[in-house]
Design an enzyme around this catalytic site. Structure first.
Site, PDB file in Angstrom:
ATOM      1  N   LYS A 186       0.822  -1.203   0.000  1.00 55.85           N
ATOM      2  CA  LYS A 186       0.000   0.000   0.000  1.00 55.85           C
ATOM      3  C   LYS A 186       0.870   1.272   0.000  1.00 55.85           C
ATOM      4  CE  LYS A 186      -4.064  -1.961  -0.021  1.00 55.85           C
ATOM      5  NZ  LYS A 186      -3.903  -3.438  -0.050  1.00 55.85           N
TER       6      LYS A 186
HETATM    7  C1  LIG Z   1      -5.267  -4.260   0.594  1.00 60.98           C
HETATM    8  C2  LIG Z   1      -6.716  -4.088   0.631  1.00 60.98           C
HETATM    9  C3  LIG Z   1      -7.502  -4.554   1.692  1.00 60.98           C
HETATM   10  C4  LIG Z   1      -6.978  -5.446   2.762  1.00 60.98           C
HETATM   11  O1  LIG Z   1      -5.858  -5.023   3.412  1.00 60.98           O
HETATM   12  P1  LIG Z   1      -4.851  -6.076   4.099  1.00 60.98           P
HETATM   13  O2  LIG Z   1      -4.060  -5.186   4.985  1.00 60.98           O
HETATM   14  O3  LIG Z   1      -4.015  -6.689   3.018  1.00 60.98           O
HETATM   15  O4  LIG Z   1      -5.667  -7.060   4.850  1.00 60.98           O
HETATM   16  C5  LIG Z   1      -8.845  -4.254   1.696  1.00 60.98           C
HETATM   17  N1  LIG Z   1      -9.412  -3.556   0.703  1.00 60.98           N
HETATM   18  C6  LIG Z   1      -8.698  -3.100  -0.336  1.00 60.98           C
HETATM   19  C7  LIG Z   1      -9.373  -2.302  -1.383  1.00 60.98           C
HETATM   20  C8  LIG Z   1      -7.343  -3.374  -0.424  1.00 60.98           C
HETATM   21  O5  LIG Z   1      -6.654  -2.962  -1.495  1.00 60.98           O
END
Ligand SMILES: *Cc1c(COP(=O)(O)O)cnc(C)c1O
Length: 401
Positions: A186
Site C-alpha cells: 500500500k
Molecule cells: C489491501 C486491501 C484490503 C486489505 O488489506 P490487508 O491489509 O491486506 O488485509 C482491503 N481492501 C482493499 C481495497 C485493499 O486494497
C-alpha cells in the site's frame, strides 16, 4: 503506490526505539517501554492527518473492515452492499461477522454505482461499503444521500486511496467509518497493519475494545480490566506500528511523487483520441497510486495489455481477467466454499450470483487498464515508460481496426 520502495533510515530509527526497550506489545509494560508508545502515537498522527476525532490501529486492512463492521453492531443476517470490483477482503470481512455481502454494479468511477446501490437496498441492509479502488473515489455525495434517506451506515474502504480527498475531506473521513490498510504494497506501509477512522465516539470505543478481546482499557492493570462485551484479537504489534510512525509523515511526500509520475503518463496518453479516463467525481482529488484508462473495446484492451507486458511495461493491470479483484473469479464466494459450516442466514440470504446480471460492470472493467504508479521511478524513467506505453497503445489501435 508501494511505500516499501522508500523504506529507509527514518523507519529504522523508529523500529530501533522498540527493539531497545524490548516492549513489542502496544498495551501495558509502562515502566519498561521508556516512553515509547508507537501504536498510540501513530493513531494520533492518523487521526490528525485524516481530520477525524479517532483512529484505531489493527493488524491489517481486512481486520480494519471486520472491526469497523463489528463496532457498528453489524452481525448475522445483516446485508452489506459492496462493489463487483474490489479486493476479496471486502466480502471476507462481511462474512467473518456472519453478514451478507450484496454485490452491486460499478460505473465509470470504477466504484459503486449509486443507482445500483439504491436498487439493492432491502429492509435487512445496514451498510453501504464503497471501495475507492486504484487511487480514486466513489460518488460519495450521492451515496451519503442514499444512506441518510434509508438510515444506513456509510463505510469507506480507502485502503487503495489513502491521501486522496473528496469535497476537501480526506478519503475515509467522509462516511461514518473509514478503513486503511498498511500492508506491504500500500501507499504507506507498516509491513502489516490497518486502521479505522471515525468521528463517532461509540464506534471508536467499540473498535478499541473489540480489537483487543473486549478489554475496556481502563486503569493500568490489564488483568484487572473488565470486558463489557465479547471481542477478538486484531491487535497490531508495536514493531509494525513503529514503521508506520515514520511512513505517515511521508504520506504527502509520496503523494507528490505519485502525482508527478501519474501526470507525465496521463499527458502522453491524453494525446491518443481513443484513450479515455476513469471519471473522478466532482470535488474529488485522487491519490495518484494508479492511472486508470479505457480503450474502445474489450478485445483491444486485452491484446493491448498483453502487448504492454511483452514490451516490458510490467506494471499495468487488466483486472477483468484478474484472479483476486473482480467478481468473475470469485467462485469460492459464489459456491460458498468454506472450511466449516456457515451460518444458515448466509446460506439462505446470499444472492444467487450465478444468475446476477453484472453486464454494466463488465462493460467498464472489460475496457479498463490500470497502470501502477511507482515511487521509485525517476522523472526520466517515467517519460520513457510513458512514450513506450503510448507507442504500444497506438500500434494496437492501428492493427485492431
Ligand atoms: C489491501 C486491501 C484490503 C486489505 O488489506 P490487508 O491489509 O491486506 O488485509 C482491503 N481492501 C482493499 C481495497 C485493499 O486494497
Amino acid at each position: 503506490m508501494p511505500g516499501f520502495e522508500l523504506f529507509g533510515e527514518k523507519e529504522k530509527l523508529q523500529v530501533q526505539d522498540v527493539l531497545d526497550s524490548g516492549v513489542l506489545m502496544r498495551y501495558g509494560f509502562d515502566g519498561m517501554r521508556k516512553g515509547h508508545w508507537k501504536a498510540k502515537e501513530l493513531e494520533v498522527a492518523i487521526a490528525d492527518r485524516m481530520q477525524t476525532k479517532h483512529a484505531q490501529l489493527v493488524s491489517s486492512g481486512t481486520a480494519a473492515l471486520t472491526v469497523a463492521l463489528a463496532s457498528a453492531g453489524v452481525g448475522v443476517g445483516d446485508e452489506v452492499i459492496m462493489p463487483t470490483f474490489t479486493f476479496v477482503a471486502s466480502f471476507e470481512s462481511i462474512l467473518a461477522i456472519g453478514a451478507i455481502p450484496v454485490l452491486v454494479n460499478i460505473d465509470d468511477t470504477l466504484t459503486l454505482d449509486p443507482r445500483a446501490v439504491e436498487k439493492a437496498i432491502t429492509n435487512r441492509t445496514k451498510v453501504v461499503m464503497p471501495v475507492h479502488m486504484c487511487g480514486s473515489m466513489a460518488d460519495l455525495r450521492a451515496l451519503k444521500d442514499i444512506c441518510s434517506k434509508h438510515n444506513l451506515l456509510l463505510l469507506e474502504d480507502a485502503c487503495q486511496a489513502i491521501g486522496g480527498s473528496y469535497e476537501g475531506k480526506p478519503l475515509g473521513s467522509y462516511g461514518d467509518l473509514g478503513c486503511f490498510s498498511f500492508d506491504y504494497v500500500k501507499t504507506i506501509t507498516c509491513g502489516e497493519g490497518g486502521a479505522i477512522i471515525t468521528n463517532k465516539e461509540d464506534f471508536y470505543k467499540n473498535a478499541d475494545h473489540y480489537s483487543d478481546h473486549g478489554h475496556d482499557h481502563i486503569g493500568k492493570d490489564r488483568g484487572a480490566e473488565s470486558h463489557p462485551f465479547l471481542g477478538y484479537n486484531f491487535r497490531i504489534s508495536e514493531l509494525n506500528a513503529a514503521v508506520g510512525c515514520a511512513q505517515i509523515n511521508r504520506l504527502d511526500e509520496f503523494i507528490t511523487i505519485q502525482k508527478r509520475n501519474y501526470t507525465i503518463i496521463r499527458n502522453h496518453l491524453e494525446k491518443i483520441d481513443e484513450v479515455t479516463f476513469r471519471r473522478v467525481p466532482e470535488g474529488g482529488v485522487e491519490n495518484y497510486s494508479f492511472l486508470n484508462f479505457f480503450l474502445p473495446s474489450e478485445e483491444l484492451t486485452r491484446t493491448t495489455h498483453r502487448s504492454l507486458g511483452e514490451a516490458g511495461v510490467d506494471t499495468c493491470f487488466y483486472w477483468f481477467d484478474n484472479n483476486w479483484h473482480y467478481y468473475k473469479k470469485w467462485e469460492h464466494l459464489t459456491n460458498l466454499k468454506s472450511l466449516g459450516k456457515l451460518p444458515e442466514e448466509v446460506k439462505n440470504q446470499l444472492p444467487d450470483y450465478k444468475k446476477s446480471d453484472f453486464s454494466n460492470s463488465d462493460r467498464w472493467m472489460g475496457r479498463t487498464i490500470s497502470s501502477l504508479i511507482k515511487l521509485s521511478w525517476t522523472e526520466a524513467d517515467v517519460v520513457k515508460r510513458a512514450e513506450k506505453m503510448a507507442g504500444v497503445i497506438k500500434t494496437n489501435l492501428n492493427t485492431g481496426q
